[in-house]
Design an enzyme around this catalytic site. Structure first.
Site, PDB file in Angstrom:
ATOM      1  N   LYS A  48      30.891  49.860  53.006  1.00 12.25           N
ATOM      2  CA  LYS A  48      31.475  48.701  52.314  1.00 12.25           C
ATOM      3  C   LYS A  48      32.659  48.195  53.128  1.00 12.25           C
ATOM      4  O   LYS A  48      33.509  48.986  53.545  1.00 12.25           O
ATOM      5  CB  LYS A  48      31.934  49.073  50.903  1.00 12.25           C
ATOM      6  CG  LYS A  48      32.478  47.868  50.139  1.00 12.25           C
ATOM      7  CD  LYS A  48      32.782  48.182  48.693  1.00 12.25           C
ATOM      8  CE  LYS A  48      34.156  48.783  48.540  1.00 12.25           C
ATOM      9  NZ  LYS A  48      34.553  48.896  47.127  1.00 12.25           N
ATOM     10  N   GLN A  63      39.826  43.731  37.508  1.00  9.66           N
ATOM     11  CA  GLN A  63      39.437  45.084  37.111  1.00  9.66           C
ATOM     12  C   GLN A  63      39.426  45.307  35.596  1.00  9.66           C
ATOM     13  O   GLN A  63      38.614  46.072  35.078  1.00  9.66           O
ATOM     14  CB  GLN A  63      40.444  46.093  37.707  1.00  9.66           C
ATOM     15  CG  GLN A  63      40.019  46.672  39.024  1.00  9.66           C
ATOM     16  CD  GLN A  63      38.686  47.389  38.904  1.00  9.66           C
ATOM     17  OE1 GLN A  63      38.427  48.125  37.950  1.00  9.66           O
ATOM     18  NE2 GLN A  63      37.828  47.145  39.849  1.00  9.66           N
ATOM     19  N   ALA A  84      46.838  51.654  42.781  1.00  5.91           N
ATOM     20  CA  ALA A  84      47.386  52.085  44.071  1.00  5.91           C
ATOM     21  C   ALA A  84      46.270  52.640  44.954  1.00  5.91           C
ATOM     22  O   ALA A  84      45.897  53.810  44.840  1.00  5.91           O
ATOM     23  CB  ALA A  84      48.476  53.125  43.859  1.00  5.91           C
TER      24      ALA A  84
HETATM   25  N1  LIG Z   1      41.024  52.575  42.823  1.00  3.48           N
HETATM   26  C1  LIG Z   1      40.038  51.794  43.169  1.00  3.48           C
HETATM   27  O1  LIG Z   1      38.921  52.231  43.434  1.00  3.48           O
HETATM   28  C2  LIG Z   1      40.254  50.309  43.177  1.00  3.48           C
HETATM   29  C3  LIG Z   1      39.141  49.450  43.187  1.00  3.48           C
HETATM   30  C4  LIG Z   1      39.346  48.088  43.101  1.00  3.48           C
HETATM   31  C5  LIG Z   1      40.640  47.592  43.034  1.00  3.48           C
HETATM   32  N2  LIG Z   1      41.693  48.461  43.089  1.00  3.48           N
HETATM   33  C6  LIG Z   1      43.054  47.952  43.043  1.00  3.48           C
HETATM   34  O2  LIG Z   1      43.338  47.633  41.691  1.00  3.48           O
HETATM   35  C7  LIG Z   1      44.326  46.595  41.657  1.00  3.48           C
HETATM   36  C8  LIG Z   1      43.851  45.486  40.733  1.00  3.48           C
HETATM   37  O3  LIG Z   1      42.701  44.872  41.300  1.00  3.48           O
HETATM   38  P1  LIG Z   1      42.182  43.476  40.708  1.00  3.48           P
HETATM   39  O4  LIG Z   1      41.013  43.096  41.533  1.00  3.48           O
HETATM   40  O5  LIG Z   1      42.064  43.565  39.221  1.00  3.48           O
HETATM   41  O6  LIG Z   1      43.446  42.556  41.095  1.00  3.48           O
HETATM   42  P2  LIG Z   1      43.851  41.159  40.451  1.00  3.48           P
HETATM   43  O7  LIG Z   1      44.736  40.510  41.451  1.00  3.48           O
HETATM   44  O8  LIG Z   1      42.630  40.439  39.976  1.00  3.48           O
HETATM   45  O9  LIG Z   1      44.703  41.569  39.145  1.00  3.48           O
HETATM   46  C9  LIG Z   1      45.930  42.221  39.227  1.00  3.48           C
HETATM   47  C10 LIG Z   1      46.722  41.885  37.965  1.00  3.48           C
HETATM   48  O10 LIG Z   1      47.881  42.731  37.926  1.00  3.48           O
HETATM   49  C11 LIG Z   1      48.990  41.947  37.485  1.00  3.48           C
HETATM   50  N3  LIG Z   1      50.211  42.615  37.929  1.00  3.48           N
HETATM   51  C12 LIG Z   1      50.670  42.765  39.190  1.00  3.48           C
HETATM   52  N4  LIG Z   1      51.800  43.521  39.179  1.00  3.48           N
HETATM   53  C13 LIG Z   1      52.022  43.873  37.891  1.00  3.48           C
HETATM   54  C14 LIG Z   1      53.007  44.671  37.237  1.00  3.48           C
HETATM   55  N5  LIG Z   1      53.994  45.258  37.922  1.00  3.48           N
HETATM   56  N6  LIG Z   1      52.926  44.834  35.892  1.00  3.48           N
HETATM   57  C15 LIG Z   1      51.929  44.234  35.190  1.00  3.48           C
HETATM   58  N7  LIG Z   1      50.974  43.464  35.752  1.00  3.48           N
HETATM   59  C16 LIG Z   1      51.021  43.292  37.093  1.00  3.48           C
HETATM   60  C17 LIG Z   1      48.738  40.570  38.091  1.00  3.48           C
HETATM   61  O11 LIG Z   1      49.462  39.571  37.400  1.00  3.48           O
HETATM   62  C18 LIG Z   1      47.217  40.442  37.943  1.00  3.48           C
HETATM   63  O12 LIG Z   1      46.853  39.853  36.711  1.00  3.48           O
HETATM   64  C19 LIG Z   1      44.525  46.164  43.125  1.00  3.48           C
HETATM   65  O13 LIG Z   1      45.665  46.799  43.651  1.00  3.48           O
HETATM   66  C20 LIG Z   1      43.278  46.662  43.799  1.00  3.48           C
HETATM   67  O14 LIG Z   1      43.461  46.882  45.170  1.00  3.48           O
HETATM   68  C21 LIG Z   1      41.517  49.796  43.138  1.00  3.48           C
END
Ligand SMILES: NC(=O)c1ccc[n+]([C@@H]2O[C@H](COP(=O)([O-])OP(=O)(O)OC[C@H]3O[C@@H](n4cnc5c(N)ncnc54)[C@H](O)[C@@H]3O)[C@@H](O)[C@H]2O)c1
Length: 331
Positions: A71, A143, A228
């Site tokens: 990926k 997510q 994270a």
């Molecule tokens: N662990 C994994 O396998 C995995 C997989 C996919 C994504 N992720 C990570 O998960 C996170 C979310 O991904 P996404 O695609 O939903 O992103 P996204 O940008 O669609 O959503 C993130 C949301 O978090 C909010 N946000 C940011 N900082 C904040 C805070 N301090 N307090 C409250 N809300 C806050 C934003 O306003 C936004 O609505 C990213 O960091 C991404 O890299 C991890």
């Protein structure tokens, strides 16, 4: 030798082909296989760019037929507000594991969302209190909806608190998901009090500084720390990581890019303090939750085997249904 060509699947096709329950089952099975030592170690590579970066996660999946899956995801946290694109975009390449032939190229957005939510659900199944009826979700982006749908598949949730720095995102999430899942979903302006009432807590933000403090989390809570997944990202108080029972999706990744790595960097934890990998618990090699009072953190960083099983499920369904376009790259 002439091949059928490579199957090309766009996001909407992937979405239709992979249901969340199927993905949860596939991800659980992947962790079980890994815990039983049936899956070789994955490969991971990251490259930073101004404002974001690219990572590649690759795995060999022994299956009825052996597959090699890679990926390639880009991650640009300012995309949503700056250019109206998702934070995460990318592609998955699925190859025959015996002759390397490129069998399929799939959009990765839906698989990334569903397999990440599926991993949280599998972790919750083994690590949350089985009667958990309340949850808090911090971060209402791509997510969040899948995380909640997946948790509902494994826990009897009734009341959900949601928080986002962008209040409209939390409001919209509450309206959409409360109708769909017939749950009481309350957007909150302060996470602290909500955590006092939450048995389960999912963090899925793009935060780079922790926002969950140790004092705010009550005994018995299960936390899926999802956001994270890179060195500069952080959601959970290192002091909380150090005092909780930490279960990693990948010990190596959690200690280098997950919330665990911040606790290690501060000298509050050592790699040996991580209780287990999820695969060890799913395979029955280690006990999951051992008391109702334990605070357990699932440090989710996203592992290649999750992508591999989800992509293979999509590919095999598409191949059976003869859906998707084919392109002969080697012509
Ligand atoms: N662990 C994994 O396998 C995995 C997989 C996919 C994504 N992720 C990570 O998960 C996170 C979310 O991904 P996404 O695609 O939903 O992103 P996204 O940008 O669609 O959503 C993130 C949301 O978090 C909010 N946000 C940011 N900082 C904040 C805070 N301090 N307090 C409250 N809300 C806050 C934003 O306003 C936004 O609505 C990213 O960091 C991404 O890299 C991890």
């Amino acid at each position: 030798m002439k091949t059928e060509g490579t199957l090309l699947l766009r996001r909407s096709e992937v979405e239709q082909l992979l249901t969340l329950p199927e993905c949860i089952d596939a991800v659980e099975e992947a962790f079980r296989m890994q815990g039983e030592g049936k899956v070789p170690p994955a490969g991971i590579l990251g490259v930073k760019a101004p404002g974001g970066g690219l990572h590649i996660k690759a795995a060999l999946l022994p299956h009825d037929r052996t597959y090699l899956v890679a990926k390639l995801n880009t991650n640009f946290p300012r995309n949503r507000t700056a250019v109206a694109l998702p934070t995460i975009q990318g592609l998955i390449l699925l190859c025959d594991g015996e002759n390397g032939s490129p069998l399929a190229v799939l959009d990765s957005i839906d698989i990334t969302i569903k397999r990440t939510a599926a991993a949280s659900a599998v972790a919750a199944k083994y690590l949350a209190r089985p009667n958990s009826s309340t949850a808090a979700i911090c971060g209402c982006g791509q997510q969040a909806a899948a995380q909640l749908r997946a948790l509902c598949a494994v826990l009897p949730l009734r009341k959900i608190y949601v928080f986002d720095l962008d209040q409209a995102a939390a409001q919209n999430f509450a309206i959409k998901l409360s109708n769909e899942l017939e749950l009481e979903i309350e957007p909150v302006r302060d996470l602290g009090p909500a955590l006092q009432h939450s048995a389960v807590f999912v963090t899925c933000t793009t935060a780079t500084e922790f926002f969950v403090r140790k004092e705010e989390v009550v005994p018995g809570t299960f936390i899926a720390a999802v956001g994270a997944d890179d060195t500069h990202k952080q959601e959970i108080d290192p002091a909380l990581m150090a005092s909780a029972k930490v279960v990693a999706d990948s010990l190596e990744q959690s200690c280098t890019i997950g919330d665990t790595h911040h606790a290690i960097a501060q000298g509050l934890m050592r790699k040996e303090d991580v209780y287990a990998e999820l695969s060890e618990i799913v395979a029955g090699r280690k006990q999951g939750r051992s008391s109702d009072d334990e605070i357990i953190v699932f440090d989710s960083t996203g592992v290649a085997i999750e992508d591999a099983v989800a992509a293979v499920a999509v590919y095999e369904k598409a191949a059976r249904a003869r859906s998707g376009a084919r392109f002969d790259f080697a012509a």
